[in-house]
Scaffold this motif. Structure first.
Motif, PDB file in Angstrom:
ATOM      1  N   VAL A  54       6.897  -0.486 -10.848  1.00  0.00           N
ATOM      2  CA  VAL A  54       7.111  -1.535  -9.848  1.00  0.00           C
ATOM      3  C   VAL A  54       8.006  -2.609 -10.463  1.00  0.00           C
ATOM      4  O   VAL A  54       7.601  -3.312 -11.390  1.00  0.00           O
ATOM      5  CB  VAL A  54       5.781  -2.152  -9.381  1.00  0.00           C
ATOM      6  CG1 VAL A  54       6.031  -3.223  -8.320  1.00  0.00           C
ATOM      7  CG2 VAL A  54       4.854  -1.065  -8.851  1.00  0.00           C
ATOM      8  N   ARG A  65       6.553  -4.150  -3.663  1.00  0.00           N
ATOM      9  CA  ARG A  65       6.814  -2.741  -3.385  1.00  0.00           C
ATOM     10  C   ARG A  65       5.558  -2.121  -2.773  1.00  0.00           C
ATOM     11  O   ARG A  65       4.460  -2.241  -3.320  1.00  0.00           O
ATOM     12  CB  ARG A  65       7.174  -1.973  -4.674  1.00  0.00           C
ATOM     13  CG  ARG A  65       8.391  -2.509  -5.430  1.00  0.00           C
ATOM     14  CD  ARG A  65       9.687  -2.198  -4.702  1.00  0.00           C
ATOM     15  NE  ARG A  65      10.844  -2.528  -5.524  1.00  0.00           N
ATOM     16  CZ  ARG A  65      11.370  -3.737  -5.642  1.00  0.00           C
ATOM     17  NH1 ARG A  65      10.809  -4.755  -4.971  1.00  0.00           N
ATOM     18  NH2 ARG A  65      12.426  -3.955  -6.401  1.00  0.00           N
ATOM     19  N   LEU A 114       7.701   3.219  -2.441  1.00  0.00           N
ATOM     20  CA  LEU A 114       7.749   3.883  -3.750  1.00  0.00           C
ATOM     21  C   LEU A 114       7.742   5.403  -3.611  1.00  0.00           C
ATOM     22  O   LEU A 114       7.714   6.116  -4.618  1.00  0.00           O
ATOM     23  CB  LEU A 114       6.568   3.431  -4.613  1.00  0.00           C
ATOM     24  CG  LEU A 114       6.587   1.960  -5.061  1.00  0.00           C
ATOM     25  CD1 LEU A 114       5.274   1.595  -5.746  1.00  0.00           C
ATOM     26  CD2 LEU A 114       7.766   1.680  -5.985  1.00  0.00           C
TER      27      LEU A 114
END
Length: 277
Positions: free
Chosen positions: A229, A234, A239
């Motif tokens: 991260v 995020r 992701l």
């Protein structure tokens, strides 16, 4: 009596040959010279070799960071030639780099080398004794030191968004949002979701309709670790974590009356571990 002084008879007349006397003198001198020569040759020659020392004896480093040590290689017994270096006993994920290597020692000389130990974010925390070895042909010398790796944790925030409304027998994914306020990326592991409370509506409370955490089931994150991260926020979806790998909340379909769960609010707690990346 004859007043003339007595004259000594020549050596050859006394029966002692002059050649024999001279030979005796030579024989008396030769052993002394031979002993001196033998004494000079009896001194043992020094054995050629090398010695290696390591400084400091211990260093402390954060996970993912580096530590440097200085190695001194010294010639003994007149050794001259190149010396290369190796290391054994480093913890998992740690590597060594030498500068310079090899070094060339002159007879009786000393050379210094820097070894840089680089750890990984996942290098286990703890103390490790490692050994540095200097090699010159068949000659070897070793020195030991210690590396103390500290576990580094970074603070970050985790929140979650449920993908839809819950109903008996319905499961919804939770898209976790990880906010990294650090200036560098972090490696996130051990994400968990727990349900701390169910808040019923005033109407459910007034009607004494029950709804508890026993009406729900939590399924934890099952994706791969670590999650890298970068600074900022995020989500699991951003992701690249597929929905089926994200945490899920399921409302159980039970035989008892579950009207008390209508409009209820679930309070969730999110935790995780973040290490320097």
């Amino acid at each position: 009596m004859d007043p003339r002084p007595e004259r000594t008879a020549p050596l050859h007349r006394l029966g002692i040959p002059l050649r024999a006397l001279l030979l005796a003198l030579v024989v008396a001198v030769v052993p002394v010279a031979a002993l001196a020569a033998s004494g000079g040759q009896s001194q043992a020659k020094a054995t050629k070799g090398i010695t290696v020392t390591l400084s400091p004896s211990s260093r402390t480093v954060d996970q993912g960071q580096t530590a440097t040590y200085t190695i001194s290689a010294t010639s003994t017994g007149g050794f001259a030639g190149p010396v290369t270096f190796g290391v054994a006993g480093l913890p998992s994920g740690a590597t060594a780099a030498w500068s310079p290597s090899p070094v060339v020692l002159a007879s009786g000389g000393t050379a210094q080398v820097t070894v840089t130990i680089t750890t990984a974010p996942g290098t286990p925390a703890g103390k490790s004794d490692f050994t540095v070895k200097g090699t010159a042909g068949t000659l070897q010398a070793t020195a030991q030191a210690q590396l103390h790796v500290l576990e580094v944790k970074r603070t970050f925030d985790v929140t979650g968004t449920v993908s839809g409304m819950l109903a008996p027998g319905v499961s919804r994914s939770v898209d976790l949002l990880i906010t990294n306020s650090n200036t560098k990326g972090i490696a996130v592991t051990n994400l968990t979701v727990s349900m701390t409370q169910v808040v019923r509506t005033p109407a459910a409370v007034a009607a004494n309709l029950p709804c508890t955490t026993a009406d729900y089931k939590l399924t934890q994150y099952s994706g791969t670790y670590p999650l890298t991260v970068e600074p900022g926020a995020r989500s699991l979806s951003s992701l690249g974590v597929p929905e089926q790998k994200r945490p899920h909340i399921t409302m159980l379909d039970t035989s008892r009356n579950q009207d008390g769960c209508k409009g209820a609010t679930l309070l969730l707690t999110f935790t995780g571990t973040g290490q320097a990346n």
